[in-house]
Motif scaffolding. Sequence first.
Motif, mmCIF file in Angstrom:
data_model
loop_
_atom_site.group_PDB
_atom_site.id
_atom_site.type_symbol
_atom_site.label_atom_id
_atom_site.label_comp_id
_atom_site.label_asym_id
_atom_site.label_seq_id
_atom_site.Cartn_x
_atom_site.Cartn_y
_atom_site.Cartn_z
ATOM 1 N N GLN A 12 -44.344 -8.023 -34.580
ATOM 2 C CA GLN A 12 -43.992 -8.417 -35.932
ATOM 3 C C GLN A 12 -42.576 -7.955 -36.271
ATOM 4 O OE1 GLN A 12 -46.595 -6.891 -38.983
ATOM 5 N NE2 GLN A 12 -47.204 -8.997 -39.442
ATOM 6 N N GLN B 135 -47.302 -25.703 -31.198
ATOM 7 C CA GLN B 135 -48.303 -24.878 -31.900
ATOM 8 C C GLN B 135 -48.053 -23.396 -31.648
ATOM 9 O OE1 GLN B 135 -51.764 -26.657 -30.081
ATOM 10 N NE2 GLN B 135 -52.314 -27.726 -31.970
ATOM 11 N N ILE C 252 -45.108 -22.090 -33.672
ATOM 12 C CA ILE C 252 -45.463 -22.021 -35.102
ATOM 13 C C ILE C 252 -46.349 -20.800 -35.337
ATOM 14 C CG2 ILE C 252 -46.717 -23.151 -36.996
ATOM 15 C CD1 ILE C 252 -45.873 -25.843 -35.827
ATOM 16 N N LEU C 253 -47.322 -20.602 -34.435
ATOM 17 C CA LEU C 253 -48.202 -19.448 -34.601
ATOM 18 C C LEU C 253 -47.415 -18.144 -34.511
ATOM 19 C CD1 LEU C 253 -51.805 -19.331 -33.442
ATOM 20 C CD2 LEU C 253 -50.450 -17.256 -33.239
ATOM 21 N N SER D 279 -44.342 -17.626 -35.250
ATOM 22 C CA SER D 279 -43.567 -17.454 -36.464
ATOM 23 C C SER D 279 -44.472 -17.071 -37.639
ATOM 24 C CB SER D 279 -42.768 -18.740 -36.681
ATOM 25 O OG SER D 279 -42.522 -18.997 -37.995
ATOM 26 N N CYS D 280 -45.675 -17.642 -37.683
ATOM 27 C CA CYS D 280 -46.620 -17.321 -38.770
ATOM 28 C C CYS D 280 -47.074 -15.866 -38.748
ATOM 29 C CB CYS D 280 -47.868 -18.194 -38.678
ATOM 30 S SG CYS D 280 -47.621 -19.815 -39.340
ATOM 31 N N VAL D 281 -47.167 -15.262 -37.555
ATOM 32 C CA VAL D 281 -47.603 -13.866 -37.516
ATOM 33 C C VAL D 281 -46.407 -12.913 -37.590
ATOM 34 C CG1 VAL D 281 -49.777 -14.346 -36.306
ATOM 35 C CG2 VAL D 281 -47.750 -13.726 -34.970
ATOM 36 N N GLY D 282 -45.257 -13.459 -37.950
ATOM 37 C CA GLY D 282 -44.122 -12.599 -38.259
ATOM 38 C C GLY D 282 -43.144 -12.355 -37.124
ATOM 39 N N GLY E 246 -46.581 -28.596 -39.546
ATOM 40 C CA GLY E 246 -46.632 -27.629 -40.646
ATOM 41 C C GLY E 246 -45.738 -26.424 -40.482
ATOM 42 N N GLY E 247 -44.895 -26.419 -39.451
ATOM 43 C CA GLY E 247 -43.950 -25.310 -39.281
ATOM 44 C C GLY E 247 -42.643 -25.635 -39.979
ATOM 45 N N LYS E 248 -41.740 -24.646 -40.009
ATOM 46 C CA LYS E 248 -40.417 -24.896 -40.595
ATOM 47 C C LYS E 248 -39.381 -24.641 -39.517
ATOM 48 C CE LYS E 248 -40.699 -22.337 -44.493
ATOM 49 N NZ LYS E 248 -40.009 -21.747 -45.648
ATOM 50 N N ASP F 297 -37.707 -17.799 -42.985
ATOM 51 C CA ASP F 297 -38.904 -18.227 -42.262
ATOM 52 C C ASP F 297 -38.738 -19.532 -41.499
ATOM 53 O OD1 ASP F 297 -40.371 -15.994 -43.028
ATOM 54 O OD2 ASP F 297 -40.902 -16.938 -44.945
#
Length: 286
Positions: free
Chosen positions: A24, A48, A51-52, A54-57, A118-120, A163
Motif C-alpha cells: 500500500q 483487471q 485496476i485491483l 490501484s484499488c488496494v492502494g 471502471g478504473g481511472k 488515483d
Amino acid sequence: MKEINNNERADVLVHALPYIQQFQRKTIVVKYGGNAMINEELKAAVIQDVILMSCVGVRTVMVHGGGPEIESLLRSVGKESRFIDGLRYTDEETMEIVQMVLCGKVNKNIVSLIERQGGKAMGICGIDGGLLKAKRISETDLGLVGEIESVNTAILDALIDRDMIPVIASVAVEEASGCSLNINADTAAARIAASLGAEKLILMTDVHGVLHDVYDSDSLIRVLPKEQIPSLKAAGVISKGMLPKLDCCSFALNAGVRRAHIIDGRLPHALLVELFTDEGVGTMIE
Ligand code: ARG
C-alpha cells in the motif's frame, strides 16, 4: 475453472492481506508486453489486475511497447525496414509510424480498456510534459532510437495522487532537436521505476521466468539474488533475450528499486499471483 466456496474466497483475500499492507502506497511499475497484449482474454485479465492493484492502494504505473502492431502498420504502408546487425534502423518515416501506433492506437486502447472496467487511467508518452528526455544511443547508429536521460516524476506523482494509473508509451523526446526517439519499453520501465524510487519493477514476458535449463520449465529460479547474475551469465544460464531483461532488472535494483520480477504474461492474472501470494509465478530478483 474450479469453483470455490465463499469461505475459500475469504481465505484468498486474507492470504493477500499482508501483501496488500506491505505494498500500500508503494510504487510498482509494470512493463506490459508480449502475448498478454495480443490475446484478448489475457489483456482483460491484465487490466483487471492493475485496476485491483490501484484499488488496494498500490501506486501503479504501466509502461508498454507496441507489440506486433508497429510491424503490421509498417508492412501495410509498404515501408521497407532496414536492419543493422539484426536491429531495425529507425528513420524519420518509421519513427512517425512508431509514434502513431504506440502513442495513438496502443496507448489509447489500454486506457480505454481500463476506463471501461471502471478504473481511472491517463495515457501519456515521454513527450507529454517532458516526461522522458532522451539522447540517441551512441554505440550503434540505429537512427531515432534513444536512451532516457531524465524522467519528470512530478507528472507521474500528480496523476497517481489523483488515483489515476499512468499508462506510458515508450517514446521520448530528444532535448536538443525536439525529435521523437523510440525507447525500448523494458529499459524505459526500469528507468521510470528507478526515478520513482519504486518498490518493484515487474516485466511481463512470454517465458516462465529465469530457468536453470531453458528446455525444462520445472527449472524456474524463483528467487534470484542479484549478486548471482554475473555467474549465471558466465555459465550461459542467462542468455539471449533474457540478458537485456536482467540488465534492466539489475539497473533498477542498483538504483534502489527493492525487487524486480520477471513473470509469464501468458498466465492469466500472473500479476496478482506474483504480488499477492507467497510463492508467486515468476522469478523474483532482489
Ligand atoms: N508476493 C511476494 C512479493 O511480491 C512474493 C513473491 C514471490 N515470487 C517469486 N517469484 N518467488 O514480494
